[in-house]
Design a protein around this motif. Structure first.
Motif, PDB file in Angstrom:
ATOM      1  N   VAL A 147      36.097  34.534  57.047  1.00  0.00           N
ATOM      2  CA  VAL A 147      34.768  35.648  57.031  1.00  0.00           C
ATOM      3  C   VAL A 147      35.225  37.251  57.282  1.00  0.00           C
ATOM      4  N   LEU A 149      37.693  38.630  55.605  1.00  0.00           N
ATOM      5  CA  LEU A 149      37.932  38.875  54.150  1.00  0.00           C
ATOM      6  C   LEU A 149      36.711  39.012  53.389  1.00  0.00           C
ATOM      7  N   GLY A 150      35.749  38.200  53.570  1.00  0.00           N
ATOM      8  CA  GLY A 150      34.488  38.199  53.042  1.00  0.00           C
ATOM      9  C   GLY A 150      33.571  39.502  53.209  1.00  0.00           C
ATOM     10  N   ILE A 151      33.756  39.999  54.495  1.00  0.00           N
ATOM     11  CA  ILE A 151      33.002  41.203  55.080  1.00  0.00           C
ATOM     12  C   ILE A 151      33.739  42.410  54.382  1.00  0.00           C
ATOM     13  N   GLY A 153      35.388  42.298  51.466  1.00  0.00           N
ATOM     14  CA  GLY A 153      34.920  42.379  50.233  1.00  0.00           C
ATOM     15  C   GLY A 153      33.610  43.122  49.973  1.00  0.00           C
ATOM     16  N   ILE A 154      32.808  42.668  50.925  1.00  0.00           N
ATOM     17  CA  ILE A 154      31.416  43.327  50.635  1.00  0.00           C
ATOM     18  C   ILE A 154      31.410  45.084  50.764  1.00  0.00           C
ATOM     19  N   ASN A 156      34.354  46.753  50.746  1.00  0.00           N
ATOM     20  CA  ASN A 156      35.305  47.561  49.705  1.00  0.00           C
ATOM     21  C   ASN A 156      34.902  47.557  48.314  1.00  0.00           C
ATOM     22  N   TRP A 157      34.013  46.382  48.086  1.00  0.00           N
ATOM     23  CA  TRP A 157      33.452  46.611  46.584  1.00  0.00           C
ATOM     24  C   TRP A 157      32.202  47.351  46.656  1.00  0.00           C
TER      25      TRP A 157
END
Lengths: 190, 190
Positions: A147, A149-151, A153-154, A156-157
């Motif tokens: 979870v 790493l998903g956040i 990702g959002i 950082n991207w």
């Protein structure tokens, strides 16, 4: 002068790339000699390391201020963390660009000195997710590490697309991501 | 031979970086002359362009196969798209690395020829979110464009951390992200 060398290097690394920028370029831009540069830094790599270190330390400090805010629920802290990261693109755009794009030019030794701080950044967010699960705010059936790493990702991207001058403010974008993450995309029955 | 030049270039660009790889390096690795290289490609930049183009075309094809699967709900299609992107890291790891990391070495002209395909990739996902809203599967109060960028952030960022050899499979990671996105992190009352 040290701070001015860093600021100028950020501008040049962001514009031309790290590899393509010489110490001479940095000195020229500042109207100083290379001797002045070498008084403050051993190498161009050392400037890049300092840019990296100061950026990640700044992110971790922001996180820890939020984590210490006892009046906030875990969900509210999550919103604050997402907001702060997106708001930072506005305030620290070029620094963030150099941070993400030129990371691979850090030597292994330099990278090693940064990795613990990056891990701490990730762990602070993961601690928050785990605290939220413990507090009964977040569901416990999704592993906190993925979870997290998903956040990341959002957020950082968003460095690659968020335009601070665009039609949506940092607050709006953060609220959309927060709502998507916490409430989910599914339409709820009335 | 053209395919072999591309495969070898991917290996070298991933290992040494695009800037740091010469045409001579590519020819040496293949045991051919530079003349052979120039028979197939005008320049190193053209190889990078071809790597980019074939990768993004592959992603778009995968998406469109999923979009055409009429037996799936929009939520199921979303799961399939997330899964396919994460599974691809296993299958196309080095190509993905070069795709993300060396993008900035594409010339403006080359970049222009890629941008429509990248836009299409983003629009296919956004179309799915919008179809889900229309079908009453997804909530309509979150703008589909920002939701799309959030989902792309989760999947794109996974290229930087997902280890196909690690303890979690592509299926598991995709299921965690899907559940987080669709159901949300919030603990639901019984």
């Amino acid at each position: 002068m040290k701070e001015r060398i860093m600021e100028t290097s950020i501008l040049l690394f962001a514009k031309k790339g790290f590899k393509e920028t010489s110490i001479q370029d940095i000195a020229d831009e500042l109207n100083v000699t290379k001797g002045t540069f070498y008084y403050y830094f051993k190498s161009k790599e050392e400037v890049l390391l300092d840019i990296h270190r100061s950026y990640i330390e700044h992110l971790v400090e922001n996180q820890e201020t939020i984590l210490r805010a006892d009046e906030l629920s875990c969900a509210e802290k999550l919103y604050e963390m997402i907001f702060k990261l997106i708001y930072d693109i506005k305030k620290e755009g070029l620094r963030a660009k150099v941070f993400f794009r030129e990371m691979r030019h850090l030597s292994d030794n330099h990278l090693l000195s940064i990795v613990p701080k990056r891990d701490q950044f990730k762990m602070n967010l993961q601690d928050l997710i785990e605290a939220g699960i413990k507090a009964g705010e977040f569901r416990g059936d999704l592993p906190a590490d993925i979870v997290t790493l998903g956040i990341l990702g959002i957020t950082n991207w968003s460095y690659f697309w968020f335009q601070p001058s665009g039609e949506r403010s940092s607050q709006e974008v953060a609220a959309i991501f927060y709502n998507m993450l916490v409430d989910g995309l599914q339409l709820k029955g009335e």
